[in-house]
Design an enzyme around this catalytic site. Sequence first.
Site, PDB file in Angstrom:
ATOM      1  CG  ASP A   9      -1.916   1.236   1.284  1.00  0.00           C
ATOM      2  OD1 ASP A   9      -2.842   1.371   0.104  1.00  0.00           O
ATOM      3  OD2 ASP A   9      -1.749   2.128   2.233  1.00  0.00           O
ATOM      4  CB  SER A  10       0.358   4.851  -0.789  1.00  0.00           C
ATOM      5  OG  SER A  10      -0.939   4.838  -0.217  1.00  0.00           O
ATOM      6  CE1 TYR A  41       3.122   5.501  -3.295  1.00  0.00           C
ATOM      7  CE2 TYR A  41       2.045   3.632  -4.072  1.00  0.00           C
ATOM      8  CZ  TYR A  41       2.968   4.193  -3.623  1.00  0.00           C
ATOM      9  OH  TYR A  41       4.130   3.221  -3.289  1.00  0.00           O
ATOM     10  N   GLY A  42      -2.265   9.370  -4.454  1.00  0.00           N
ATOM     11  CA  GLY A  42      -3.323  10.049  -5.006  1.00  0.00           C
ATOM     12  C   GLY A  42      -3.265  11.068  -5.825  1.00  0.00           C
ATOM     13  CB  CYS A  72      -2.615   0.943  -2.860  1.00  0.00           C
ATOM     14  SG  CYS A  72      -2.656   2.762  -3.218  1.00  0.00           S
ATOM     15  CG  ASN A  73      -9.141   1.827  -3.506  1.00  0.00           C
ATOM     16  OD1 ASN A  73     -10.046   1.237  -3.918  1.00  0.00           O
ATOM     17  ND2 ASN A  73      -8.960   1.639  -2.114  1.00  0.00           N
ATOM     18  CB  THR A  74      -3.941   5.407  -6.150  1.00  0.00           C
ATOM     19  OG1 THR A  74      -4.876   6.197  -5.128  1.00  0.00           O
ATOM     20  CG2 THR A  74      -3.263   6.266  -7.264  1.00  0.00           C
ATOM     21  CD  GLU A 151       0.045   6.870   5.538  1.00  0.00           C
ATOM     22  OE1 GLU A 151       1.121   6.660   6.219  1.00  0.00           O
ATOM     23  OE2 GLU A 151      -0.694   5.923   5.137  1.00  0.00           O
ATOM     24  CB  CYS A 183      -8.841   5.546  -0.191  1.00  0.00           C
ATOM     25  SG  CYS A 183      -7.127   5.891   0.516  1.00  0.00           S
ATOM     26  CB  THR A 184      -7.046   0.443   1.913  1.00  0.00           C
ATOM     27  OG1 THR A 184      -5.938   1.198   1.494  1.00  0.00           O
ATOM     28  CG2 THR A 184      -7.446  -0.437   0.711  1.00  0.00           C
ATOM     29  CG  HIS A 185      -4.989   5.597   3.995  1.00  0.00           C
ATOM     30  ND1 HIS A 185      -4.488   5.152   2.913  1.00  0.00           N
ATOM     31  CD2 HIS A 185      -4.078   5.874   4.541  1.00  0.00           C
ATOM     32  CE1 HIS A 185      -3.225   5.274   2.749  1.00  0.00           C
ATOM     33  NE2 HIS A 185      -2.751   5.877   3.854  1.00  0.00           N
TER      34      HIS A 185
END
Length: 269
Positions: A9-10, A41-42, A72-74, A151, A183-185
């Site tokens: 993931d980012s 990353y977005g 990570c979706n992006t 983050e 977004c996995t966040h």
Amino acid sequence: MQQAIAVLDSGVGGLTVVKEVMRQLPHEKVIYFGDTARSPYGPRAASEVRHFTRQIVDYLLQFNPKMIVIACNTATAVAIEDIRARVSIPVVGVISPGARAAIKSTRSGMIGVIGTDGTIRSQAYETALKMISPDIRVYSEACPLLAPFVERGLFSSESAYDVVEQSLSPLRGKPIDCLILGCTHYPFLTESISQVMGPEVALISSAEETARDISTILQQRGLLSNSSEMPVHQFFCSGEPVVFKQIALSWLKDQIALKPVVWQIPSII
């Protein structure tokens, strides 16, 4: 040595997928890489995200994993086909599982999607949803403030609601009955998101459905772990490790309590 499921993931967002993988597949070893030094990353160009994803995958391949999960979706939106063409093991993303979960949930056919600039710009969710059900109506909104907020470990802070309310205000009043957390966040902010959107809007995280995909693929390929030994999970982050470790320990406390865990900082950048 037990082969692992490698998850990338980012940053810390992919831990939401890891938590569900560990819950559904407790005998599987997980190697996690959070690219915290280069998160988010977005806002980045697709070519840059593909380059970062290749770097991380190349690093993870040294551990001989049996599967790569792009949590990570992006990165899923712009890099998954590139990675699939580069490796011989299964590669799973989070967008198709999230889309399927939303289709199962919606009653009205009106679905909201929130994500990073890169994910929303790619229209990956709209494409995935309409491939399943062409008549679905999709309302998408980029929320660039949310992933960096998570983050920094602020998702439980008093300011979380205000940041979420500001980010989601364009979607309030839209005729949606479910909202994809693209977004996995974002599952870290579920409580605040639910308060802002109201109880009539179901929140869709791809984590549970992604873990089901992982389980199905491993079972079909005869790759499920049959080890009776406790797996030794490994966690890597490319940036400052203190906050990353705090978030991981807090989020995964039930899954990794009393289990051996290795924490490392790789040098790939």
